[in-house]
Design an enzyme around this catalytic site. Structure first.
Site, PDB file in Angstrom:
ATOM      1  N   LYS A 632       0.815  -1.211   0.000  1.00  0.00           N
ATOM      2  CA  LYS A 632       0.000   0.000   0.000  1.00  0.00           C
ATOM      3  C   LYS A 632       0.857   1.273   0.000  1.00  0.00           C
ATOM      4  O   LYS A 632       0.659   2.172  -0.820  1.00  0.00           O
ATOM      5  CB  LYS A 632      -0.940  -0.006   1.213  1.00  0.00           C
ATOM      6  CG  LYS A 632      -1.943   1.112   1.165  1.00  0.00           C
ATOM      7  CD  LYS A 632      -3.076   0.889   2.146  1.00  0.00           C
ATOM      8  CE  LYS A 632      -4.137   1.970   1.932  1.00  0.00           C
ATOM      9  NZ  LYS A 632      -5.304   1.738   2.781  1.00  0.00           N
ATOM     10  N   GLU A 704      12.437   7.216  -5.218  1.00  0.00           N
ATOM     11  CA  GLU A 704      12.735   8.227  -6.238  1.00  0.00           C
ATOM     12  C   GLU A 704      12.442   7.771  -7.654  1.00  0.00           C
ATOM     13  O   GLU A 704      12.147   8.573  -8.546  1.00  0.00           O
ATOM     14  CB  GLU A 704      14.206   8.666  -6.091  1.00  0.00           C
ATOM     15  CG  GLU A 704      14.394   9.341  -4.743  1.00  0.00           C
ATOM     16  CD  GLU A 704      15.838   9.602  -4.350  1.00  0.00           C
ATOM     17  OE1 GLU A 704      16.421  10.529  -4.894  1.00  0.00           O
ATOM     18  OE2 GLU A 704      16.355   8.874  -3.471  1.00  0.00           O
TER      19      GLU A 704
HETATM   20 MO1  MOS Z   1      16.677  12.012  -1.927  1.00  0.00          MO
HETATM   21  S1  MOS Z   1      17.017  13.524  -3.316  1.00  0.00           S
HETATM   22  O1  MOS Z   1      18.212  11.266  -1.798  1.00  0.00           O
HETATM   23  O2  MOS Z   1      16.176  12.725  -0.498  1.00  0.00           O
END
Ligand code: MOS
Length: 738
Positions: A632, A704
């Site tokens: 989730k 990311e």
């Molecule tokens: Mo991320 S840009 O490594 O917080």
């Protein structure tokens, strides 16, 4: 989910606290005799503060002090640690390095009094000419030095090839494009804030940070105290995105003022102040040239990057070294990174630093090559998939980019894409589909976790890591429950405090991958300690048994036909709790493999044929991130990343005034971010390939990667819809009109 045996899907354990307003963020922290600070910012981009008239401000109601370079707070300017966002400490001299730099702090009894008094301060500057235009700085760009251990100008060529340009010239087909994007801002929902309180020479700093331990280091160095005298508390962080790793001026000044005044001081940045006092992402220009055979095989990749940097330090976008460096197989590769140093606020890490911009250029260029070759863009990527890390010849521990594309194409219905741009029209909308690759390295840092059995029947699992809204509270609970054979509801996680078990924090998409293995180690050590207590304490029913005969089973200790739950044991022996700390760190395999997460985005856009307005219809994202711990929150992470990419593609960009260096749109009225109406349905799918060479959990990290490639996928879809190739972000309607 494709049958991941270990994956659970649970609500955030901190969710109720957050939606009921019970979660205490930095600015919510109460303190007795709390004073409030308001920063003063420079209104010129470069020069020296000649004088500051603080008379009216000092006479203003409730004002306790006005600190300036002329009535400063002592900070140790030498040896500034890298975890301070720039190369100098505030107020230690009268230099101005950019528009919006901290040049003072007004402290008053209330926030309103501090703010009103701040408006009465007059600064007089000796102004020097400032370089703030990124395009103007490109001709004088410089070499930044090594990037992640490799030269900024990195090249390998096939035998007999003289130069990358010769390789391109000899290619059967070439494309080349220049891609641009403006500087960007993290725009976390929670603005940077802190409450600094001293007691007996020790500082407690409440602040939203991605790394309590780096913040301790930065504060201790600047304040000239031992790290043992600084505690950083940060249980909840309202978004970080890289901008709450470094320590910025407000925390340094608040702590110094609190020490001088003998009172706790709170400083909350205004939204406008966050745009300049804290970090940002470089503006970037890139030129990508690709050479290929007619069958689509890449033979030459040349990727040149110019990224803005600040004279005040910080970091810059390493766009080529994080993408073209390894994304596709090619015999000839040439990367060249340059920086353009300007009198602007310092860039810092921002979600997928490097990959975000690099993928826009590379993945758009690939789409241009696919169009030129009349090869399907998915097919082109599959044909050039690299199976070993180029130039190093180490294999990936686990790489399934091809499967991401195959599964994603199927889920999305890629086969329905019309290869001819502008061919599909629905009413007044031109419709197109685009795709792009996502990538982000698997990072892992040493981490410790403490696991402690409690007499009330709960088990605490704690570590000095951070939860930026990302789900670490829940991941600790899920992994603790798994390691101990208990329901998630019996685990009490704790994090975001530098006094907890050592942990570098949350960045590099590495929190789960780093901290997760330490949970298992700590659970093991805690179980051993529990057994040890059971056999050594005279009051224990298991007293005197050999430890080897006692085993831990789902919250109980079992020895022969005796069985006792840990809460009962702890109460019987009158123990407040027993536990241990366990640690985990990258193993010896870390040099032998490349660790990278991959993904594929597919998106459908529609562009209004009369107004040029681009709208997103739907997005499918398939991620190969190794094992997924909590489905989730993992899905939410990827959705958040995709939305971040939508901002990059269609909306975001700092506008720097060429004469003043002021960020003209440094507020939420003018700096546009995606809102719900901009976000289409997003279908997130995770492949299930645990990466056990990376860590025992098999989880690489997903914080990311979701944003990487989104802008290219959207731009490629816009091209497929309209036949227009927009190489400058954001893709706004003016760029789609005649
Ligand atoms: Mo991320 S840009 O490594 O917080």
């Amino acid at each position: 989910m494709s049958g991941a045996a270990r994956t659970v899907s649970v609500n955030r354990v901190d969710g109720r606290l957050k939606v009921t307003g019970g979660a205490r963020y930095a600015a919510d922290q109460p303190a007795e005799r709390l004073a409030h600070g308001c920063l003063l910012l420079s209104t010129v981009a470069r020069g020296t503060v000649r004088a500051m008239d603080t008379t009216a401000a000092e006479a203003s109601p409730g004002v306790l002090a006005v600190y300036t370079p002329f009535r400063t707070l002592a900070l140790l300017g030498s040896g500034t640690p890298f975890s301070v966002g720039h190369s100098w400490l505030p107020l230690q001299d009268a230099g101005v390095h950019y528009h919006g730099q901290a040049i003072g702090l007004v402290v008053a009894e209330t926030f309103e009094q501090a703010r009103d008094a701040a408006a009465l301060v007059r600064a007089d500057y000796e102004v020097r000419p400032a370089a703030v235009s990124f395009p103007d700085g490109i001709p004088s760009a410089t070499d930044p030095g090594p990037i992640m251990g490799e030269p900024a100008r990195l090249e390998y060529l096939a035998d007999g090839v003289d130069s990358i340009d010769a390789a391109l010239a000899a290619s059967e087909v070439t494309v080349s494009g220049t891609y641009q994007q403006p500087g960007k801002h993290h725009s976390a929902m929670e603005p940077h804030a802190c409450v600094a309180a001293w007691q007996d020479g020790s500082l407690t700093l409440y602040t939203g940070t991605q790394s309590a331990s780096l913040t301790v280091g930065a504060m201790a160095a600047a304040l000239g105290v031992e790290t043992a005298k600084v505690r950083v508390v940060s249980p909840h962080v309202g978004g970080g995105f890289g901008n709450k790793v470094a320590t910025w001026a407000h925390s340094l000044l608040a702590a110094a003022a609190a020490r001088t005044l003998g009172r706790p001081v709170k400083v909350v940045l205004t939204r406008e102040q966050t745009f300049t006092v804290t970090g940002n992402r470089s503006a970037v220009r890139q030129t990508v040239s690709l050479g290929a055979r007619r069958d689509g095989t890449l033979v030459a990749v040349k990727h040149q990057v110019w990224a803005s940097q600040s004279g005040s330090g910080g970091i810059f976008e390493s766009s080529a070294h994080t993408t073209s460096r390894y994304l596709y197989r090619t015999e000839n590769l040439h990367l060249d990174q340059k920086i353009v140093t300007l009198d602007v606020p310092p860039p810092t890490w921002m979600r997928a630093p490097g990959q975000e911009s690099g993928s826009f250029a590379l993945e758009t260029a690939l789409d241009e090559l696919a169009a030129e070759l009349r090869i399907d863009p998915v097919e082109l990527r599959l044909r050039n998939d690299a199976t070993v890390y180029p130039g190093r010849n180490v294999p990936w521990s686990s790489k399934h980019l091809d499967e991401c594309y195959r599964v994603g194409a199927q889920r999305f219905g890629w086969a329905r894409r019309h290869p001819t741009p502008g061919a599909v029209q629905r009413g007044e909308w031109l419709v197109g589909m685009g795709t792009a690759t996502a990538n982000y390295p698997g990072e892992r840092f040493p981490a410790s976790v403490d696991v402690r059995f409690r007499p009330d029947g709960d088990v605490s699992v704690s570590s000095a890591t951070a939860d930026l809204g990302t789900g670490m509270w829940t991941v600790l609970a899920v992994l603790g429950a798994e390691a101990l054979g208990l329901p998630v509801s019996r685990i009490r996680s704790d994090l975001g405090d530098s006094i907890l078990a050592a942990n570098i924090g949350s960045f590099g998409s590495a929190s789960t991958a780093s901290t997760g293995p330490a949970v298992a180690a700590a659970a093991q050590a805690a179980t051993t300690a529990l057994i040890d207590l059971a056999v050594t304490d005279e009051r224990s029913p298991l007293h005197g048994r050999p430890a080897a005969e006692v085993r831990y089973e789902r919250g109980e200790l079992v020895a022969g036909d005796r069985r006792i739950g840990f809460p009962e044991l702890l109460r019987t022996v009158d123990s407040p709790g027993v536990g241990a700390t366990g640690s985990a760190a990258p193993g010896p395999d870390h040099g032998r493999y490349a660790f990278t997460s991959f993904g594929a985005h597919f998106c459908e856009v529609r562009v209004n044929r009369w107004t040029g307005e681009p709208r997103l219809t739907r997005i499918t994202t398939v991620i190969d991130g190794g094992a997924i711990i909590n489905a989730k929150t993992a899905r939410s992470q990827i959705i958040g990343g995709v939305v971040f990419g939508i901002g990059q593609a269609l909306l975001e960009g700092a506008v720097v005034e060429p004469d003043s260096g002021r960020i003209a749109n440094g507020n939420f009225a003018d700096y546009l971010l995606p809102v719900n109406a901009d976000v289409p349905p997003i279908d997130v799918h995770f492949l299930d390939h645990p990466d056990l060479l990376f860590n025992p959990l098999g989880a690489r990290g997903i914080g990311e990667i979701g944003t990487v490639g989104v802008a290219a996928a959207i731009g490629n879809a816009v091209y497929n819809a309209t036949g227009r190739r927009v190489r400058e972000l954001p893709i706004t309607l003016d760029k789609l009109l005649d």
